[in-house]
Design an enzyme around this catalytic site. Structure first.
Site, PDB file in Angstrom:
ATOM      1  N   LYS A   1       0.859  -1.191   0.000  1.00  0.00           N
ATOM      2  CA  LYS A   1       0.000   0.000   0.000  1.00  0.00           C
ATOM      3  C   LYS A   1       0.896   1.243   0.000  1.00  0.00           C
ATOM      4  O   LYS A   1       1.795   1.371   0.844  1.00  0.00           O
ATOM      5  CB  LYS A   1      -0.824  -0.037   1.285  1.00  0.00           C
TER       6      LYS A   1
HETATM    7  C1  E4P Z   1      -8.266   1.422   3.644  1.00  0.00           C
HETATM    8  O1  E4P Z   1      -7.476   0.715   3.063  1.00  0.00           O
HETATM    9  C2  E4P Z   1      -8.021   2.105   4.918  1.00  0.00           C
HETATM   10  O2  E4P Z   1      -7.298   1.240   5.764  1.00  0.00           O
HETATM   11  C3  E4P Z   1      -9.294   2.451   5.654  1.00  0.00           C
HETATM   12  O3  E4P Z   1     -10.444   2.076   4.924  1.00  0.00           O
HETATM   13  C4  E4P Z   1      -9.338   3.794   6.267  1.00  0.00           C
HETATM   14  O4  E4P Z   1     -10.584   3.994   6.883  1.00  0.00           O
HETATM   15  P1  E4P Z   1     -10.873   5.116   7.986  1.00  0.00           P
HETATM   16  O5  E4P Z   1     -11.231   6.370   7.276  1.00  0.00           O
HETATM   17  O6  E4P Z   1     -12.030   4.557   8.760  1.00  0.00           O
HETATM   18  O7  E4P Z   1      -9.633   5.255   8.819  1.00  0.00           O
END
Ligand code: E4P
Length: 215
Positions: free
Chosen positions: A83
């Site tokens: 990522k």
């Molecule tokens: C996605 O890959 C992220 O880890 C995640 O969906 C972030 O979500 P949040 O806005 O609830 O922190």
């Protein structure tokens, strides 16, 4: 649509794997910080449990450092996906890593142009953050619709992971828009299965079963 869990919690992952519907997992530094397990051990354990891709986020900020970090992380397990937050350094790193066959999930996507650039750099996945847009009074799902349309217009291979999901409605809207994947917290995954009429129906069938005569 594929369903991913957005968590680094081993118990949550084990639980949903046992339901037979889990396609992958996404983690991020915030989620990993909640688990009291050394990072690399945690990633290896998650990857052993999950029958699909596991996104693990790089924290380096320069392209060459991101590439080095990603190469190291990708050795932890065959199902690791790297990522990388979208910016110019992230794009440069994505181009290099995708050419090496290392899969990248470009994260923190908040505009269709960012998603287009990520796909052109070779990202295997792009992650628009829907809930965080809703939080500032935007319509997160409009972003998903735009990205899906652009990717279809040009036959781009990158898969859209609808992320930052807050409730089951987000999951259904993502599926209606043709997004490839939605990643969600355990609490949302659990809500997907529940319906009060189902609970009432099961209760009534069980009560009526007591009245059925048997030999
Ligand atoms: C996605 O890959 C992220 O880890 C995640 O969906 C972030 O979500 P949040 O806005 O609830 O922190």
């Amino acid at each position: 649509m594929k369903l991913f869990l957005d968590t680094a919690n081993l118990q949550e992952i084990k639980d949903v794997v046992s339901w037979g519907i889990l396609d992958g997992v996404t983690t991020n530094p915030t989620l990993c910080s909640k688990e009291n397990i050394p990072f690399e051990d945690l990633v290896k354990q998650i990857c052993r449990l999950v029958p699909g891709p596991v996104s693990v986020e790089c924290v380096s900020t320069k392209a060459e450092d991101i590439v080095a970090e990603a190469r190291k992380l990708s050795l932890l397990a065959p199902n690791v996906v790297i990522k990388i937050p979208i910016n110019i350094e992230g794009l440069k790193a994505t181009k290099i890593l995708s050419a090496e066959g290392i899969k990248v999930n470009m994260t923190l996507i908040f505009s269709p142009s960012q998603a287009l650039l990520a796909a052109k750099a070779g990202a295997a996945y792009v992650s628009p953050f829907i809930g965080r847009l809703d939080d500032i009074s935007h319509h997160g799902m409009e972003l998903v619709e735009e990205i899906v349309t652009i990717f279809e217009n040009y036959n781009l291979e990158a898969e859209v992971i609808v992320a930052s999901v807050r409730h089951p409605g987000h999951v259904v809207e993502a599926a209606l828009l043709g997004a490839h994947i939605t990643t969600m917290p355990y609490s949302v995954m659990e809500k997907l299965v529940r319906h009060p009429l189902t609970d009432i129906g099961i209760e009534r069938f069980l009560q009526d079963w007591q009245k059925v005569t048997h030999k």
